[in-house]
Design an enzyme around this catalytic site. Structure first.
Site, PDB file in Angstrom:
ATOM      1  N   HIS A 154       0.960  -1.219   0.011  1.00 46.27           N
ATOM      2  CA  HIS A 154       0.187  -0.080  -0.034  1.00 46.27           C
ATOM      3  C   HIS A 154       0.961   1.173  -0.036  1.00 46.27           C
ATOM      4  O   HIS A 154       0.484   2.312   0.374  1.00 46.27           O
ATOM      5  CB  HIS A 154      -0.972   0.018   1.182  1.00 46.27           C
ATOM      6  N   SER A 275      13.876  21.899 -15.960  1.00 45.81           N
ATOM      7  CA  SER A 275      12.688  22.710 -16.188  1.00 45.81           C
ATOM      8  C   SER A 275      12.948  24.118 -16.965  1.00 45.81           C
ATOM      9  O   SER A 275      13.884  24.714 -16.481  1.00 45.81           O
ATOM     10  CB  SER A 275      11.820  22.991 -14.773  1.00 45.81           C
ATOM     11  N   LYS A 281      15.233  22.103 -10.581  1.00 48.67           N
ATOM     12  CA  LYS A 281      14.346  20.946 -11.015  1.00 48.67           C
ATOM     13  C   LYS A 281      15.355  19.900 -11.802  1.00 48.67           C
ATOM     14  O   LYS A 281      16.206  20.187 -12.706  1.00 48.67           O
ATOM     15  CB  LYS A 281      13.108  21.020 -11.981  1.00 48.67           C
ATOM     16  N   GLU A 288       8.957   8.726 -16.946  1.00 53.53           N
ATOM     17  CA  GLU A 288       7.608   9.281 -16.985  1.00 53.53           C
ATOM     18  C   GLU A 288       7.169   8.773 -18.578  1.00 53.53           C
ATOM     19  O   GLU A 288       5.799   8.373 -18.722  1.00 53.53           O
ATOM     20  CB  GLU A 288       7.420  10.458 -16.835  1.00 53.53           C
TER      21      GLU A 288
END
Ligand code: ARG
Length: 462
Positions: A154, A275, A281, A288
């Site tokens: 979980h 970024s 960043k 992704e």
């Protein structure tokens, strides 16, 4: 020029031609198409359907076409499909003898043969990429054998595990994928050639000759089914879909574990992006993207399943829709496997951070319950006692290894000093010595078993 224009009084409309053509994508099958035609012409010669000389001239012509496509001297364009292109070019090169190539054959058994050959080659390439991925995972597992990390359920810390066992879990998934590809290849390795348009042929062909020349394991047993069966396409894209599913899980773990919140893994700059607005960043775009590409692979699976649904026997042109999805799914998954293996290889592992995290959040609570149960307390009662101990720790802002012995004794008389040794993450992981468990010994055995099974699968490959 069309292979079939004889019975037509009018030329096809330009938009009909453009809509019907498939050379723009089935040109990918040129090598398989020529291989198939060489085998077919050889067999026609062996069986006396063509003379040996005719067969020889055809095969030489086909070989020259293959050479010229490969060298770039011959552009594959201007025809309805790859079969028309090869046959017409052959006639241009060797004259009327080339017109005998299509004896005892139809484009229906031809395309099914070409595509099966293509998928068999593709499965080999995919298997190599999977094998490479497993090797990188095994390398990571070997480097992690002496280390502990938290295991999750979980997405909450559950129990400490050996780091190697974590990487082995992904190797198990990809090894199943490799096994599945083998099974899929065995069912793909069935030769439809000799089925004609749908009903077989009246020429005295010998399908065994073409089977052997093309390297198929078996020949199809029903010509109606053989020309219209695309199960192998659906099955292969399903295999690719599961590989994508497994990759997407690894992506998710990578994104989490390389975040500052977790800090378990270190993303290499070479596989990160920045970024345009936030100078600080460092984003995990590769993970992704790979996770996102799962969507298009599943999309191709749905597409082929829908294309083959409700098709009346035997061949129907709907089946031309079998190729582009497979080509795209194949390229997508090959690219993903390749870049992920490279990236994973370059990812750093922060063992100290994982070791600290493995001690946090009462990951050894199950060991406390097991301690009591092993001393005779029913497990459910032991679970309750341990729950109270955790509650005590939460209320007093402490951890299981710092609870005073007096409190342990108060909770249950079965507790002794040795409990403080039990509530340590490395001890907890190493105690789980059941087959496949999280102990160091089992993780090491996991590595050797995976290596053996990978070798066995690779040596089975034909
Ligand atoms: N381009 C066709 C396909 O991919 C080849 C077979 C054509 N057969 C036919 N009867 N029109 O399925």
């Amino acid at each position: 020029m069309k292979l079939w224009e004889g019975r037509f009084a009018q030329a096809t409309a330009a938009d009909a031609d453009a809509f019907n053509e498939c050379l723009s994508f089935d040109r990918k099958l040129y090598a398989q198409d020529i291989r198939g035609s060489i085998a077919h012409a050889t067999m026609l010669g062996e069986c006396g359907i063509l003379t040996k000389e005719e067969s020889g001239v055809i095969c030489e012509g086909l070989e020259s076409i293959l050479r010229d496509i490969e060298s770039g001297a011959l552009a594959v364009e201007g025809y309805e499909d790859i079969h028309s292109f090869v046959e017409t070019t052959l006639v241009e090169r060797i004259g009327d003898t080339g017109k005998k190539l299509h004896t005892a054959r139809s484009r229906n058994d031809q395309v099914a043969t070409d595509f099966r050959l293509y998928v068999m080659d593709s499965i080999n390439r995919m298997g190599d990429a999977l094998g490479n991925m497993i090797e990188v995972l095994l390398k990571k597992a070997k480097a992690s054998l002496g280390h502990i990390m938290p295991g999750y359920t979980h997405l909450r810390k559950a129990q400490p595990i050996n780091c190697a066992q974590y990487f082995n879990a992904y190797s198990e998934m990809f090894l199943r994928d490799l096994e599945r590809l083998h099974d899929c290849k065995a069912r793909t390795s069935v030769m439809p050639l000799g089925s004609g348009a749908l009903a077989g042929t009246s020429y005295p062909i010998d399908r065994e000759i073409t089977r052997k020349l093309l390297g198929f394991e078996r020949i199809s047993q029903n010509s109606l089914d053989a020309v219209s069966d695309r199960d192998f396409v659906a099955e292969y894209i399903f295999c690719l879909s599961l590989i994508s599913a497994h990759l997407s899980r690894l992506c998710e773990d990578t994104i989490l574990y390389t975040s500052t919140e977790f800090g378990f893994w270190e993303m290499p700059d070479a596989y990160s992006t920045g970024s345009s607005i936030m100078p600080q960043k460092k984003n995990p775009d590769i993970s992704e993207l790979v996770r996102g590409k799962t969507g298009r692979v599943y999309g191709h699976l749905m597409a082929i399943l829908t294309v083959i649904k409700g098709i009346p026997l035997a061949y129907n042109k709907d089946l031309q829709e079998d190729k582009e999805g497979l080509f795209d799914a194949e390229k997508t998954v090959l690219d993903c496997l390749t870049i992920y293996a490279n990236m994973l290889d370059a990812i750093g592992l922060n063992f100290d951070r994982m070791a600290v995290a493995a001690e946090e959040d009462f990951t050894c609570a199950t060991d406390v319950a097991d301690y009591l149960a092993k001393k005779g307390l029913p497990f459910r009662t032991a679970h309750g006692v341990t729950g109270k101990l955790v509650r005590y720790c939460l209320d007093n802002d402490t951890t299981l290894d710092k609870v005073p012995m007096s409190v342990y004794k108060e909770m249950n008389a079965l507790f002794d000093e040795d409990i403080l040794r039990i509530v340590k993450a490395p001890h907890s992981a190493n105690e789980r010595n059941s087959v496949g468990g999280s102990s160091r010994t089992m993780a090491r055995e996991g590595i050797s078993s995976l290596e053996e099974r990978l070798d066995a699968l690779r040596s089975k490959r034909k």
